[in-house]
Scaffold this motif. Structure first.
Motif, PDB file in Angstrom:
ATOM      1  N   THR A  66      12.393 -30.303  22.373  1.00  0.00           N
ATOM      2  CA  THR A  66      12.458 -31.738  22.624  1.00  0.00           C
ATOM      3  C   THR A  66      13.595 -32.059  23.575  1.00  0.00           C
ATOM      4  N   ALA A  67      13.267 -32.730  24.668  1.00  0.00           N
ATOM      5  CA  ALA A  67      14.257 -33.039  25.700  1.00  0.00           C
ATOM      6  C   ALA A  67      13.595 -33.865  26.788  1.00  0.00           C
ATOM      7  N   VAL A  68      14.424 -34.393  27.667  1.00  0.00           N
ATOM      8  CA  VAL A  68      13.914 -34.957  28.916  1.00  0.00           C
ATOM      9  C   VAL A  68      13.849 -33.813  29.925  1.00  0.00           C
ATOM     10  N   TYR A  69      12.699 -33.634  30.518  1.00  0.00           N
ATOM     11  CA  TYR A  69      12.497 -32.565  31.480  1.00  0.00           C
ATOM     12  C   TYR A  69      12.551 -33.148  32.893  1.00  0.00           C
ATOM     13  N   TYR A  70      13.402 -32.558  33.708  1.00  0.00           N
ATOM     14  CA  TYR A  70      13.623 -33.042  35.062  1.00  0.00           C
ATOM     15  C   TYR A  70      13.079 -32.058  36.087  1.00  0.00           C
ATOM     16  N   CYS A  71      12.333 -32.587  37.024  1.00  0.00           N
ATOM     17  CA  CYS A  71      11.872 -31.792  38.153  1.00  0.00           C
ATOM     18  C   CYS A  71      13.001 -31.682  39.179  1.00  0.00           C
ATOM     19  N   TYR A  72      13.022 -30.583  39.878  1.00  0.00           N
ATOM     20  CA  TYR A  72      14.126 -30.266  40.803  1.00  0.00           C
ATOM     21  C   TYR A  72      13.550 -29.628  42.058  1.00  0.00           C
ATOM     22  N   LEU A  73      14.105 -30.006  43.183  1.00  0.00           N
ATOM     23  CA  LEU A  73      13.744 -29.364  44.443  1.00  0.00           C
ATOM     24  C   LEU A  73      15.007 -29.136  45.254  1.00  0.00           C
ATOM     25  N   LYS A  74      15.125 -27.940  45.768  1.00  0.00           N
ATOM     26  CA  LYS A  74      16.232 -27.610  46.651  1.00  0.00           C
ATOM     27  C   LYS A  74      15.664 -27.223  48.007  1.00  0.00           C
ATOM     28  N   ASN A  75      15.994 -28.007  49.012  1.00  0.00           N
ATOM     29  CA  ASN A  75      15.672 -27.629  50.387  1.00  0.00           C
ATOM     30  C   ASN A  75      16.719 -26.651  50.879  1.00  0.00           C
ATOM     31  N   VAL A  76      16.262 -25.552  51.470  1.00  0.00           N
ATOM     32  CA  VAL A  76      17.168 -24.507  51.926  1.00  0.00           C
ATOM     33  C   VAL A  76      17.121 -24.411  53.441  1.00  0.00           C
ATOM     34  N   ALA A  77      18.288 -24.531  54.074  1.00  0.00           N
ATOM     35  CA  ALA A  77      18.414 -24.403  55.524  1.00  0.00           C
ATOM     36  C   ALA A  77      19.565 -23.455  55.827  1.00  0.00           C
ATOM     37  N   VAL A  78      19.622 -22.980  57.048  1.00  0.00           N
ATOM     38  CA  VAL A  78      20.690 -22.043  57.418  1.00  0.00           C
ATOM     39  C   VAL A  78      22.056 -22.714  57.321  1.00  0.00           C
ATOM     40  N   TRP A  79      22.092 -24.039  57.457  1.00  0.00           N
ATOM     41  CA  TRP A  79      23.371 -24.747  57.431  1.00  0.00           C
ATOM     42  C   TRP A  79      23.730 -25.275  56.058  1.00  0.00           C
ATOM     43  N   GLY A  80      22.849 -25.132  55.090  1.00  0.00           N
ATOM     44  CA  GLY A  80      23.172 -25.622  53.754  1.00  0.00           C
ATOM     45  C   GLY A  80      21.940 -25.917  52.933  1.00  0.00           C
ATOM     46  N   THR A  81      22.170 -26.489  51.767  1.00  0.00           N
ATOM     47  CA  THR A  81      21.070 -26.827  50.869  1.00  0.00           C
ATOM     48  C   THR A  81      21.164 -28.293  50.459  1.00  0.00           C
ATOM     49  N   TYR A  82      20.036 -28.849  50.054  1.00  0.00           N
ATOM     50  CA  TYR A  82      19.957 -30.239  49.621  1.00  0.00           C
ATOM     51  C   TYR A  82      19.181 -30.281  48.314  1.00  0.00           C
ATOM     52  N   ASP A  83      19.779 -30.904  47.304  1.00  0.00           N
ATOM     53  CA  ASP A  83      19.189 -30.964  45.974  1.00  0.00           C
ATOM     54  C   ASP A  83      18.606 -32.344  45.705  1.00  0.00           C
ATOM     55  N   TYR A  84      17.445 -32.346  45.052  1.00  0.00           N
ATOM     56  CA  TYR A  84      16.787 -33.591  44.675  1.00  0.00           C
ATOM     57  C   TYR A  84      16.296 -33.483  43.234  1.00  0.00           C
ATOM     58  N   TRP A  85      16.289 -34.620  42.553  1.00  0.00           N
ATOM     59  CA  TRP A  85      15.882 -34.669  41.145  1.00  0.00           C
ATOM     60  C   TRP A  85      14.840 -35.748  40.924  1.00  0.00           C
ATOM     61  N   GLY A  86      13.912 -35.472  40.006  1.00  0.00           N
ATOM     62  CA  GLY A  86      12.994 -36.493  39.556  1.00  0.00           C
ATOM     63  C   GLY A  86      13.637 -37.373  38.512  1.00  0.00           C
ATOM     64  N   GLN A  87      12.877 -38.356  38.064  1.00  0.00           N
ATOM     65  CA  GLN A  87      13.427 -39.323  37.106  1.00  0.00           C
ATOM     66  C   GLN A  87      13.398 -38.811  35.676  1.00  0.00           C
ATOM     67  N   GLY A  88      12.664 -37.748  35.445  1.00  0.00           N
ATOM     68  CA  GLY A  88      12.594 -37.151  34.119  1.00  0.00           C
ATOM     69  C   GLY A  88      11.368 -37.603  33.343  1.00  0.00           C
ATOM     70  N   THR A  89      10.875 -36.707  32.504  1.00  0.00           N
ATOM     71  CA  THR A  89       9.761 -37.038  31.616  1.00  0.00           C
ATOM     72  C   THR A  89      10.084 -36.529  30.218  1.00  0.00           C
ATOM     73  N   GLN A  90       9.841 -37.356  29.233  1.00  0.00           N
ATOM     74  CA  GLN A  90      10.210 -37.027  27.857  1.00  0.00           C
ATOM     75  C   GLN A  90       9.170 -36.102  27.231  1.00  0.00           C
ATOM     76  N   VAL A  91       9.660 -35.055  26.611  1.00  0.00           N
ATOM     77  CA  VAL A  91       8.823 -34.166  25.803  1.00  0.00           C
ATOM     78  C   VAL A  91       9.381 -34.195  24.390  1.00  0.00           C
ATOM     79  N   THR A  92       8.544 -34.557  23.446  1.00  0.00           N
ATOM     80  CA  THR A  92       8.948 -34.620  22.049  1.00  0.00           C
ATOM     81  C   THR A  92       8.036 -33.721  21.238  1.00  0.00           C
ATOM     82  N   VAL A  93       8.647 -32.787  20.524  1.00  0.00           N
ATOM     83  CA  VAL A  93       7.894 -31.857  19.679  1.00  0.00           C
ATOM     84  C   VAL A  93       8.218 -32.205  18.231  1.00  0.00           C
ATOM     85  N   SER A  94       7.230 -32.739  17.557  1.00  0.00           N
ATOM     86  CA  SER A  94       7.466 -33.220  16.188  1.00  0.00           C
ATOM     87  C   SER A  94       6.137 -33.319  15.456  1.00  0.00           C
ATOM     88  N   SER A  95       6.210 -33.103  14.152  1.00  0.00           N
ATOM     89  CA  SER A  95       5.025 -33.271  13.321  1.00  0.00           C
ATOM     90  C   SER A  95       4.972 -34.677  12.738  1.00  0.00           C
TER      91      SER A  95
END
Length: 119
Positions: A90-119
């Motif tokens: 159970t957690a908020v799951y965040y998507c992630y993307l890293k653009n990779v270039a010879v001069w550096g990297t750029y990180d991006y994040w999604g807004q998150g989606t809730q996953v709940t595991v419960s009976s």
């Protein structure tokens, strides 16, 4: 800029499965890494899995065998198949993307989606 839109979260019983999707749009470099992180209440954000544009994968050791990451490069979409889910997943799951270039990297994040595991 890059936009990440997650889907597929929700409530599932222990032992069940869920599939998360994350669609990326915008300026995506040909060399990139996409993946998933999660953050449970009161805990730090942690790695779930990543997958490179060439297909190489990396998983959190504790999740190997239950979670599978994949991607569709034509759709700029990454997926996370989660099986045998446990309450501790159970957690908020965040998507992630890293653009990779010879001069550096750029990180991006999604807004998150809730996953709940419960009976």
């Amino acid at each position: 800029q890059v936009q990440l839109v997650e889907s597929g979260g929700g409530l599932v019983q222990p032992g069940g499965s869920l599939r998360l999707s994350c669609a990326a749009s915008g300026r995506i470099f040909s060399t990139n890494v996409m993946g998933w992180y999660r953050q449970a209440p009161g805990k730090q954000r942690e790695l779930v899995a990543t997958i490179g544009s060439g297909g190489s994968t990396n998983y959190a050791d504790s999740l190997k065998g239950r979670f599978t990451i994949s991607r569709d490069n034509a759709k700029n979409t990454v997926y996370l198949q989660m099986n045998s889910l446990k309450p501790e997943d159970t957690a908020v799951y965040y998507c992630y993307l890293k653009n990779v270039a010879v001069w550096g990297t750029y990180d991006y994040w999604g807004q998150g989606t809730q996953v709940t595991v419960s009976s």
